[in-house]
Design a protein around this motif. Structure first.
Motif, PDB file in Angstrom:
ATOM      1  N   ALA A   8       0.833  -1.202   0.000  1.00 48.48           N
ATOM      2  CA  ALA A   8       0.000   0.000   0.000  1.00 48.48           C
ATOM      3  C   ALA A   8       0.870   1.255   0.000  1.00 48.48           C
ATOM      4  N   LEU A   9       1.965   1.218   0.779  1.00 51.58           N
ATOM      5  CA  LEU A   9       2.891   2.348   0.800  1.00 51.58           C
ATOM      6  C   LEU A   9       3.548   2.513  -0.568  1.00 51.58           C
ATOM      7  N   ASN A  10       3.930   1.397  -1.174  1.00 51.81           N
ATOM      8  CA  ASN A  10       4.536   1.440  -2.505  1.00 51.81           C
ATOM      9  C   ASN A  10       3.598   2.097  -3.509  1.00 51.81           C
ATOM     10  N   GLU A  11       2.328   1.765  -3.460  1.00 50.81           N
ATOM     11  CA  GLU A  11       1.350   2.367  -4.363  1.00 50.81           C
ATOM     12  C   GLU A  11       1.229   3.871  -4.114  1.00 50.81           C
ATOM     13  N   HIS A  12       1.280   4.260  -2.837  1.00 51.71           N
ATOM     14  CA  HIS A  12       1.202   5.675  -2.495  1.00 51.71           C
ATOM     15  C   HIS A  12       2.422   6.435  -3.018  1.00 51.71           C
ATOM     16  N   ILE A  13       3.621   5.864  -2.824  1.00 54.28           N
ATOM     17  CA  ILE A  13       4.841   6.510  -3.305  1.00 54.28           C
ATOM     18  C   ILE A  13       4.834   6.564  -4.831  1.00 54.28           C
ATOM     19  N   THR A  14       4.275   5.539  -5.465  1.00 54.54           N
ATOM     20  CA  THR A  14       4.147   5.547  -6.929  1.00 54.54           C
ATOM     21  C   THR A  14       3.320   6.745  -7.387  1.00 54.54           C
ATOM     22  N   GLN A  15       2.215   7.008  -6.709  1.00 58.03           N
ATOM     23  CA  GLN A  15       1.381   8.153  -7.058  1.00 58.03           C
ATOM     24  C   GLN A  15       2.137   9.467  -6.875  1.00 58.03           C
ATOM     25  N   LEU A  16       2.933   9.552  -5.814  1.00 55.37           N
ATOM     26  CA  LEU A  16       3.729  10.759  -5.610  1.00 55.37           C
ATOM     27  C   LEU A  16       4.753  10.935  -6.739  1.00 55.37           C
ATOM     28  N   MET A  17       5.390   9.836  -7.136  1.00 50.77           N
ATOM     29  CA  MET A  17       6.436   9.919  -8.161  1.00 50.77           C
ATOM     30  C   MET A  17       5.868  10.283  -9.524  1.00 50.77           C
ATOM     31  N   GLU A  18       4.626   9.966  -9.789  1.00 54.42           N
ATOM     32  CA  GLU A  18       4.012  10.306 -11.070  1.00 54.42           C
ATOM     33  C   GLU A  18       4.032  11.807 -11.330  1.00 54.42           C
ATOM     34  N   ALA A  19       4.057  12.596 -10.270  1.00 57.92           N
ATOM     35  CA  ALA A  19       4.053  14.053 -10.412  1.00 57.92           C
ATOM     36  C   ALA A  19       5.454  14.650 -10.299  1.00 57.92           C
ATOM     37  N   ARG A  20       6.475  13.784 -10.281  1.00 57.86           N
ATOM     38  CA  ARG A  20       7.827  14.268 -10.061  1.00 57.86           C
ATOM     39  C   ARG A  20       8.725  14.049 -11.271  1.00 57.86           C
ATOM     40  N   THR A  21       9.878  14.706 -11.211  1.00 56.08           N
ATOM     41  CA  THR A  21      10.870  14.628 -12.270  1.00 56.08           C
ATOM     42  C   THR A  21      12.139  14.027 -11.695  1.00 56.08           C
ATOM     43  N   ILE A  22      12.721  13.062 -12.393  1.00 54.09           N
ATOM     44  CA  ILE A  22      13.952  12.446 -11.918  1.00 54.09           C
ATOM     45  C   ILE A  22      15.085  12.700 -12.905  1.00 54.09           C
ATOM     46  N   ARG A  23      16.300  12.640 -12.409  1.00 53.78           N
ATOM     47  CA  ARG A  23      17.466  12.791 -13.286  1.00 53.78           C
ATOM     48  C   ARG A  23      17.789  11.447 -13.924  1.00 53.78           C
ATOM     49  N   THR A  24      17.947  11.453 -15.236  1.00 59.16           N
ATOM     50  CA  THR A  24      18.205  10.229 -15.983  1.00 59.16           C
ATOM     51  C   THR A  24      19.395  10.432 -16.912  1.00 59.16           C
ATOM     52  N   TRP A  25      19.794   9.338 -17.576  1.00 59.19           N
ATOM     53  CA  TRP A  25      21.036   9.339 -18.348  1.00 59.19           C
ATOM     54  C   TRP A  25      20.822   8.611 -19.662  1.00 59.19           C
ATOM     55  N   HIS A  26      21.340   9.205 -20.738  1.00 57.97           N
ATOM     56  CA  HIS A  26      21.209   8.609 -22.074  1.00 57.97           C
ATOM     57  C   HIS A  26      22.589   8.553 -22.710  1.00 57.97           C
ATOM     58  N   TYR A  27      22.984   7.357 -23.156  1.00 53.10           N
ATOM     59  CA  TYR A  27      24.309   7.136 -23.735  1.00 53.10           C
ATOM     60  C   TYR A  27      24.193   7.042 -25.249  1.00 53.10           C
ATOM     61  N   THR A  28      25.015   7.815 -25.944  1.00 51.56           N
ATOM     62  CA  THR A  28      24.855   7.917 -27.387  1.00 51.56           C
ATOM     63  C   THR A  28      26.159   8.380 -28.032  1.00 51.56           C
ATOM     64  N   ARG A  29      26.136   8.470 -29.340  1.00 53.12           N
ATOM     65  CA  ARG A  29      27.241   9.067 -30.099  1.00 53.12           C
ATOM     66  C   ARG A  29      26.616  10.055 -31.072  1.00 53.12           C
ATOM     67  N   MET A  30      27.026  11.317 -30.984  1.00 51.96           N
ATOM     68  CA  MET A  30      26.406  12.358 -31.787  1.00 51.96           C
ATOM     69  C   MET A  30      27.462  13.330 -32.282  1.00 51.96           C
ATOM     70  N   THR A  31      27.140  14.023 -33.365  1.00 49.87           N
ATOM     71  CA  THR A  31      28.024  15.058 -33.891  1.00 49.87           C
ATOM     72  C   THR A  31      27.803  16.363 -33.136  1.00 49.87           C
ATOM     73  N   ASP A  32      28.734  17.288 -33.291  1.00 48.90           N
ATOM     74  CA  ASP A  32      28.584  18.601 -32.659  1.00 48.90           C
ATOM     75  C   ASP A  32      27.329  19.303 -33.175  1.00 48.90           C
ATOM     76  N   ALA A  33      27.075  19.173 -34.487  1.00 44.58           N
ATOM     77  CA  ALA A  33      25.890  19.818 -35.067  1.00 44.58           C
ATOM     78  C   ALA A  33      24.611  19.240 -34.463  1.00 44.58           C
ATOM     79  N   GLU A  34      24.581  17.936 -34.230  1.00 49.17           N
ATOM     80  CA  GLU A  34      23.401  17.316 -33.625  1.00 49.17           C
ATOM     81  C   GLU A  34      23.200  17.799 -32.191  1.00 49.17           C
ATOM     82  N   ILE A  35      24.300  17.987 -31.476  1.00 46.68           N
ATOM     83  CA  ILE A  35      24.194  18.509 -30.105  1.00 46.68           C
ATOM     84  C   ILE A  35      23.668  19.938 -30.128  1.00 46.68           C
ATOM     85  N   ASP A  36      24.116  20.735 -31.071  1.00 46.68           N
ATOM     86  CA  ASP A  36      23.611  22.112 -31.199  1.00 46.68           C
ATOM     87  C   ASP A  36      22.101  22.097 -31.448  1.00 46.68           C
TER      88      ASP A  36
END
Length: 283
Positions: free
Chosen positions: A71-99
């Protein structure tokens, strides 16, 4: 720029592995249930060890705290739905694509934007139109893989060492899964490794854009449990955005040759520790 620190309104960016980033509302609910969290995790770990040491003839015991914890897990899940977390994406891109990324933001994968990326490299002189057509024809997005990836931009909930095999393949070749995963031509494979530079994108990911709030809740509970002396399993998860992410959601771009890129998950970000020694990460 979006704040990297939690707030009372839950508008800040949370690291699911760092309790110091939890906002006051989230932290308050966890503190109010500290005894339940501790009792459930300690009991779960003890039962797991006892079961491993047994002859496995008896059914797995029921944790008496499981119902309240769920029940607590479900409650925390509802709280997290309204939140923003820091995430990470690994890729290879050109300078122009980054711009372009900094100017227009991030868009989920589609056949249209894959085609556009290939054509842009023709204009840039990276390869010929013939190669672009071959890449597009051979792309796994032309198969059933499209349904599993189309309309999604994937990330991970924790930073990962750049030498980790799970991310190294994305850093090695330009174009991501759409370009190199099913490409068998060795000359084209070598060509893709010459385009762009390895990058790690640091992203503020609103969980309302995904379907991973329950995973985030489990990670938050595990992080809090560790502060109580418990040893829960390490909670790492992949997640995806189904909506575009504006430039404001791009917290940082770390490129090969920069200190933070080399130190990813090994000193950067400050305070991060990769709990990878055992099932609970700390044995």
């Amino acid at each position: 720029m979006i704040s990297a620190k939690g707030s009372d309104e839950g508008a800040g960016v949370i690291d699911v592995w760092n309790i110091d980033t939890f906002d006051n509302e989230l932290r308050g609910d966890l503190d109010a249930h500290a005894n339940l969290i501790r009792n459930h995790m300690i009991t779960s770990r003890r039962q797991s060890r006892e079961h491993e040491a047994s002859d496995h003839r008896m059914p797995y015991p029921e944790n008496p705290h499981a119902g309240e914890f769920m029940a607590l897990n479900e409650h925390i899940t509802q709280l997290m739905e309204a939140r923003t977390i820091r995430t990470w994406h690994y890729t290879r891109m050109t300078d122009a694509e980054i711009d372009t990324l900094r100017l227009k933001g991030i868009y989920p994968s589609s056949l249209e934007n894959i085609r556009s990326r290939f054509d842009a490299q023709v204009v840039a002189g990276a390869f010929s139109q013939e190669v672009a057509d071959r890449l597009f024809a051979d792309s796994p997005y032309q198969s059933d893989h499209l349904n599993a990836r189309s309309g999604m931009f994937w990330m991970t909930s924790r930073p990962v060492d750049i030498e980790d095999g799970g991310v190294a393949v994305f850093l090695e070749s330009w174009g991501g899964e759409a370009a190199h995963f099913s490409q068998e031509d060795e000359a084209i494979q070598d060509l893709l490794k010459q385009i762009g530079r390895p990058r790690v994108l640091e992203i503020a990911m609103p969980l309302s854009h995904s379907r991973r709030s329950s995973f985030a809740a489990e990670a938050v509970l595990a992080t809090y449990g560790r502060t109580l002396g418990c040893q829960p399993d390490k909670q790492v998860f992949d997640l995806y955005s189904q909506q575009p992410l504006s430039p404001a959601h791009i917290l940082a771009v770390h490129s090969e040759g920069e200190p933070n890129f080399s130190a990813m998950a090994r000193g950067y970000p400050v305070g991060f520790a990769d709990l990878n020694l055992g099932p609970g990460g700390d044995e």
